[in-house]
Design a protein around this motif. Structure first.
Motif, mmCIF file in Angstrom:
data_model
loop_
_atom_site.group_PDB
_atom_site.id
_atom_site.type_symbol
_atom_site.label_atom_id
_atom_site.label_comp_id
_atom_site.label_asym_id
_atom_site.label_seq_id
_atom_site.Cartn_x
_atom_site.Cartn_y
_atom_site.Cartn_z
ATOM 1 N N TYR A 149 57.474 -24.473 -65.979
ATOM 2 C CA TYR A 149 57.456 -23.112 -66.515
ATOM 3 C C TYR A 149 56.303 -22.303 -65.929
ATOM 4 O O TYR A 149 55.234 -22.840 -65.633
ATOM 5 N N PHE A 150 56.537 -20.986 -65.789
ATOM 6 C CA PHE A 150 55.527 -20.071 -65.259
ATOM 7 C C PHE A 150 55.527 -18.792 -66.093
ATOM 8 O O PHE A 150 56.473 -18.501 -66.833
ATOM 9 N N VAL A 151 54.461 -18.025 -65.987
ATOM 10 C CA VAL A 151 54.316 -16.776 -66.736
ATOM 11 C C VAL A 151 55.210 -15.696 -66.135
ATOM 12 O O VAL A 151 55.291 -15.554 -64.914
ATOM 13 N N VAL A 152 55.889 -14.918 -67.019
ATOM 14 C CA VAL A 152 56.685 -13.791 -66.541
ATOM 15 C C VAL A 152 56.305 -12.464 -67.213
ATOM 16 O O VAL A 152 56.746 -11.400 -66.772
ATOM 17 N N LYS A 153 55.486 -12.517 -68.256
ATOM 18 C CA LYS A 153 55.040 -11.276 -68.912
ATOM 19 C C LYS A 153 53.803 -11.570 -69.743
ATOM 20 O O LYS A 153 53.687 -12.650 -70.334
ATOM 21 N N PRO A 157 71.376 -11.195 -68.065
ATOM 22 C CA PRO A 157 72.383 -12.051 -68.723
ATOM 23 C C PRO A 157 71.732 -12.900 -69.804
ATOM 24 O O PRO A 157 70.551 -13.256 -69.720
ATOM 25 N N ILE A 158 72.508 -13.235 -70.818
ATOM 26 C CA ILE A 158 71.971 -13.893 -72.010
ATOM 27 C C ILE A 158 71.303 -15.225 -71.686
ATOM 28 O O ILE A 158 70.322 -15.614 -72.326
ATOM 29 N N ASP A 159 71.772 -15.935 -70.653
ATOM 30 C CA ASP A 159 71.188 -17.241 -70.356
ATOM 31 C C ASP A 159 69.748 -17.115 -69.876
ATOM 32 O O ASP A 159 68.945 -18.026 -70.071
ATOM 33 N N VAL A 160 69.403 -15.988 -69.250
ATOM 34 C CA VAL A 160 68.015 -15.770 -68.819
ATOM 35 C C VAL A 160 67.113 -15.632 -70.039
ATOM 36 O O VAL A 160 66.028 -16.219 -70.097
ATOM 37 N N ILE A 161 67.566 -14.875 -71.039
ATOM 38 C CA ILE A 161 66.771 -14.668 -72.248
ATOM 39 C C ILE A 161 66.654 -15.975 -73.029
ATOM 40 O O ILE A 161 65.572 -16.313 -73.547
ATOM 41 N N GLU A 162 67.739 -16.714 -73.121
ATOM 42 C CA GLU A 162 67.721 -17.969 -73.879
ATOM 43 C C GLU A 162 66.747 -18.981 -73.283
ATOM 44 O O GLU A 162 66.260 -19.871 -73.978
ATOM 45 N N ASN A 163 66.440 -18.842 -72.011
ATOM 46 C CA ASN A 163 65.576 -19.788 -71.319
ATOM 47 C C ASN A 163 64.088 -19.497 -71.508
ATOM 48 O O ASN A 163 63.239 -20.312 -71.164
ATOM 49 N N ILE A 164 63.769 -18.320 -72.056
ATOM 50 C CA ILE A 164 62.376 -17.881 -72.178
ATOM 51 C C ILE A 164 61.751 -18.416 -73.465
ATOM 52 O O ILE A 164 62.405 -18.505 -74.503
ATOM 53 N N TYR A 165 60.467 -18.757 -73.375
ATOM 54 C CA TYR A 165 59.630 -19.035 -74.542
ATOM 55 C C TYR A 165 58.532 -17.974 -74.591
ATOM 56 O O TYR A 165 57.998 -17.578 -73.557
ATOM 57 N N VAL A 223 46.483 -9.769 -80.808
ATOM 58 C CA VAL A 223 47.373 -10.832 -80.339
ATOM 59 C C VAL A 223 47.571 -10.701 -78.827
ATOM 60 O O VAL A 223 47.712 -9.588 -78.312
ATOM 61 N N ILE A 224 47.587 -11.832 -78.131
ATOM 62 C CA ILE A 224 48.021 -11.873 -76.737
ATOM 63 C C ILE A 224 49.419 -12.484 -76.701
ATOM 64 O O ILE A 224 49.645 -13.589 -77.209
ATOM 65 N N HIS A 225 50.335 -11.739 -76.123
ATOM 66 C CA HIS A 225 51.756 -12.114 -76.058
ATOM 67 C C HIS A 225 52.066 -12.523 -74.614
ATOM 68 O O HIS A 225 51.891 -11.722 -73.690
ATOM 69 N N ILE A 226 52.501 -13.768 -74.418
ATOM 70 C CA ILE A 226 52.817 -14.257 -73.067
ATOM 71 C C ILE A 226 54.206 -14.876 -73.075
ATOM 72 O O ILE A 226 54.530 -15.685 -73.949
ATOM 73 N N GLU A 227 55.036 -14.509 -72.087
ATOM 74 C CA GLU A 227 56.375 -15.056 -71.960
ATOM 75 C C GLU A 227 56.455 -15.985 -70.748
ATOM 76 O O GLU A 227 55.827 -15.725 -69.712
ATOM 77 N N PHE A 228 57.242 -17.055 -70.895
ATOM 78 C CA PHE A 228 57.361 -18.096 -69.876
ATOM 79 C C PHE A 228 58.835 -18.342 -69.553
ATOM 80 O O PHE A 228 59.682 -18.318 -70.444
ATOM 81 N N SER A 229 59.115 -18.622 -68.290
ATOM 82 C CA SER A 229 60.460 -19.000 -67.865
ATOM 83 C C SER A 229 60.338 -20.050 -66.765
ATOM 84 O O SER A 229 59.282 -20.176 -66.138
ATOM 85 N N ASN A 230 61.413 -20.792 -66.525
ATOM 86 C CA ASN A 230 61.475 -21.671 -65.363
ATOM 87 C C ASN A 230 62.663 -21.319 -64.490
ATOM 88 O O ASN A 230 63.117 -22.114 -63.670
ATOM 89 N N GLN A 231 63.164 -20.107 -64.670
ATOM 90 C CA GLN A 231 64.390 -19.665 -64.003
ATOM 91 C C GLN A 231 64.080 -18.539 -63.025
ATOM 92 O O GLN A 231 63.451 -17.542 -63.393
ATOM 93 N N GLU A 232 64.526 -18.671 -61.791
ATOM 94 C CA GLU A 232 64.345 -17.613 -60.804
ATOM 95 C C GLU A 232 65.446 -16.562 -60.961
ATOM 96 O O GLU A 232 66.572 -16.880 -61.364
ATOM 97 N N LEU A 233 65.116 -15.317 -60.622
ATOM 98 C CA LEU A 233 66.069 -14.222 -60.704
ATOM 99 C C LEU A 233 66.872 -14.133 -59.406
ATOM 100 O O LEU A 233 66.517 -14.759 -58.399
ATOM 101 N N PRO A 234 67.959 -13.339 -59.400
ATOM 102 C CA PRO A 234 68.680 -13.119 -58.143
ATOM 103 C C PRO A 234 67.728 -12.620 -57.050
ATOM 104 O O PRO A 234 66.718 -11.980 -57.346
ATOM 105 N N THR A 235 68.051 -12.883 -55.807
ATOM 106 C CA THR A 235 67.129 -12.589 -54.698
ATOM 107 C C THR A 235 66.733 -11.123 -54.625
ATOM 108 O O THR A 235 65.662 -10.792 -54.102
#
Length: 240
Positions: free
Chosen positions: A85-89, A137-145, A217-229
């Motif tokens: 996982y990596f930071v996305v926001k 797409p919903i699967d991108v959101i579902e993958n985020i913590y 509060v510090i709000h940080i979002e994480f994903s392990n999914q790459e976006l379309p090119t």
């Protein structure tokens, strides 16, 4: 059952969990001092009598990164999310003591990206302070913590999040369709130095402050999914 197993089960089942004592008081004070010393005239800084916010926090104050990602937080991410996982926001929120700022129930349905392009299943688009956001797409959101790092003791009297457990399992769940005959809400009280972990699709809200105490509060979002090119995460960052 280990603490890690319990947190994983709570996130999967209810959409959120809390972890205490991730930061010491000294670590919190150091983080706050770096935020206080930052140049707040940038366009990513939003300041009013009811709210002070910094978008792209880790980009705007890069020297804060090592303090935010102490060993305890890195262990939480690795053990609960996984190693890829990596930071996305990243955003800093300061709800002042006198704030009457109220946020109604909603889901976090957008991601921050580097530009606007026409892509199938990506939209609608918005722009805030020069930052592009899009509903993917919903699967991108579902993958985020999401991790919310609490820099103050927070309860229902100074804007602790209220959530509807298990609502993240219902995909897109419009607030106007909440069935209060079957749903319940929970206040997510978190002590200073603790964190809340949540799934973006959980319905959540934030009440007004009534006890003259800050809620930072510090709000940080994480994903392990790459976006379309054609697209890139605007804040993609490896923190290890």
């Amino acid at each position: 059952m280990t603490d890690t197993q319990r947190h994983k089960i709570e996130i999967a089942k209810d959409g959120f969990t809390t972890v205490d004592d991730v930061y010491s008081d000294k670590e919190i004070e150091h983080i706050l001092s770096m935020i206080d010393q930052a140049d707040n005239n940038k366009r990513t800084f939003r300041k009013s009598t009811e709210l002070f916010a910094i978008r792209q926090l880790l980009k705007e104050i890069p020297e804060i990164t090592n303090s935010v990602f102490n060993d305890s937080l890195k262990n939480v991410v690795s053990q609960i999310f996984g190693d890829n996982y990596f930071v996305v926001k990243s955003i800093y929120f300061d709800k002042p003591e006198t704030s009457n700022w109220y946020v109604s129930y909603h889901q976090d349905l957008t991601i921050s990206v580097d530009k606007k392009v026409e892509l199938e299943n990506f939209g609608p688009w918005t722009t805030k302070q020069g930052q592009y956001a899009v509903q993917p797409p919903i699967d991108v959101i579902e993958n985020i913590y999401t991790i919310r790092i609490h820099l103050d003791d927070t309860d229902e009297n100074n804007g602790a999040l209220r959530v509807i457990p298990r609502s993240h399992l219902k995909k897109i769940y419009r607030p106007e369709n909440i069935d209060w005959d079957t749903e319940t809400e929970t206040a997510c009280n978190v002590k200073r130095g603790g964190i809340m972990i949540m799934k973006p699709l959980i319905l959540h809200s934030s009440s007004r402050t009534t006890n003259n105490r800050k809620r930072r509060v510090i709000h940080i979002e994480f994903s392990n999914q790459e976006l379309p090119t054609e697209l890139k995460w605007s804040e993609r960052m490896n923190f290890k």
